[in-house]
Scaffold this active site. Structure first.
Site, mmCIF file in Angstrom:
data_model
loop_
_atom_site.group_PDB
_atom_site.id
_atom_site.type_symbol
_atom_site.label_atom_id
_atom_site.label_comp_id
_atom_site.label_asym_id
_atom_site.label_seq_id
_atom_site.Cartn_x
_atom_site.Cartn_y
_atom_site.Cartn_z
ATOM 1 N N ASN A 124 1.038 -1.009 -0.143
ATOM 2 C CA ASN A 124 0.021 -0.006 -0.117
ATOM 3 C C ASN A 124 0.717 1.388 -0.089
ATOM 4 O OD1 ASN A 124 -2.011 -1.798 0.067
ATOM 5 N ND2 ASN A 124 -2.251 -1.536 2.398
ATOM 6 N N ASP B 50 -0.384 4.178 1.111
ATOM 7 C CA ASP B 50 -1.448 5.026 1.910
ATOM 8 C C ASP B 50 -0.681 5.587 3.540
ATOM 9 O OD1 ASP B 50 -1.536 2.714 3.758
ATOM 10 O OD2 ASP B 50 -3.478 2.152 2.956
ATOM 11 N N HIS C 293 6.076 -0.178 -2.746
ATOM 12 C CA HIS C 293 5.628 0.321 -3.827
ATOM 13 C C HIS C 293 5.636 1.955 -3.722
ATOM 14 C CE1 HIS C 293 2.951 -3.452 -5.302
ATOM 15 N NE2 HIS C 293 4.207 -3.560 -5.217
ATOM 16 N N SER D 298 -4.095 -9.381 1.396
ATOM 17 C CA SER D 298 -3.516 -9.273 -0.292
ATOM 18 C C SER D 298 -3.911 -10.533 -1.004
ATOM 19 C CB SER D 298 -2.035 -9.316 -0.111
ATOM 20 O OG SER D 298 -1.600 -9.219 -1.709
ATOM 21 N N GLY E 65 -11.360 -14.037 0.567
ATOM 22 C CA GLY E 65 -11.380 -14.644 -0.860
ATOM 23 C C GLY E 65 -10.022 -15.327 -0.841
#
Ligand SMILES: [Zn+2]
Length: 277
Positions: free
Chosen positions: A97, A99, A114, A217, A244
């Site tokens: 992230n 942020d 990143h 993630s 998920g």
């Protein structure tokens, strides 16, 4: 819920953590790849560098979006990881992230794989400046733009501080003050690679830990997935908390299909007394 299994695996271990967009959804930042993700076309570095019109649209949106990113607050999941670091359980956080929410929550050893929204880099000479400093200059070059766009409403904040706004054609963006090169948020976009020394730092964090916990993630992007493969190859157990399926499920010792906040809060409760005692 496989909470007890997760606690049992991580008990008494020093844990490196890898986080993705799923940990920040409870802070109101949408996850492009989650099960409930909005449709999106993430920017590629090629689009950015090859078209002046594209950059103009990009910077107009970013000029609005980055403020929302800057105002976003960490949630229970970020706070739990910061707490576990202070308790000597978490060795550090590798995050996909941009942020800065781990740092805002108090985590100290954070590897921003990143980059972050808060810095800007020149693609020509490598000059860097803070996004806040650039914001002042963009505001001066485009007086009243942000206020007008806010009044129009309908601004959606995305993981890369992009925001949706219709009227961008009059926007004036800026080039590097040192060399007139192209300025770009210091964020790794599709088609770019993570800097070698950052990757090396992250490998070293995994190697010096007894377990790797992945939180939020789907591991779709290789830049994160490689650390799961590395841990598994070294026999370091991998735990995954994600809503998920993920690309690393076959390599995980424990997989918990859950949102991050409740599960990390549970870990903070169960594990933080053990190591500091
Ligand atoms: Zn430059």
């Amino acid at each position: 819920m496989e909470g007890p299994e997760l606690v049992a695996l991580l008990s008494g271990r020093r844990v490196a953590v890898l986080t993705g967009a799923g940990i920040s959804t409870d802070s109101g930042i949408p996850d492009y790849r989650g099960p409930d993700s909005p449709p999106a076309n993430p920017m590629t570095i090629r689009q950015f560098t090859s078209s002046r019109a594209y950059r103009q649209r990009y910077w107009a949106r970013n000029h609005l979006g980055w403020r929302h990113m800057a105002q976003t607050l960490p949630n229970a999941g970020h706070r739990a990881l910061a707490h576990l670091e202070r308790a000597g359980v978490v060795t550090g956080v590798i995050t996909q992230n941009v942020d800065l929410l781990h740092t805002k929550a108090g985590s100290r050893n954070v590897i921003n794989l990143h980059g972050t929204y808060a810095q800007v880099v020149c693609l020509g000479c490598g000059h860097t400046m803070s996004r806040a400093a650039l914001a002042d200059q963009l505001e001066a070059a485009n007086p009243g733009f942000a206020e007008r766009a806010e009044r129009l409403g309908g601004i959606a904040v995305a993981p890369d501080a992009d925001a949706v706004v219709a009227e961008t054609e009059s926007f004036r963006f800026l080039d590097c003050p040192a060399c007139d090169g192209m300025l770009k948020p210091d964020i790794v976009y599709f088609g770019e690679s993570v800097r070698k020394e950052i990757v090396a730092q992250a490998y070293s964090l995994v190697e010096s830990s007894d377990a790797l916990l992945v939180a939020g993630s789907s591991l779709t992007v290789f830049s994160g997935y490689r650390f799961v493969r590395h841990a598994a190859a070294l026999g370091i157990p991998v735990a995954i908390v994600n809503r998920g399926a993920t690309r690393g499920d076959d390599l995980a010792t424990v997989k918990v299909d859950s949102g991050c906040s409740p599960m990390l809060a549970l870990l903070a409760d169960e594990l933080s007394g053990l190591m500091s005692a």
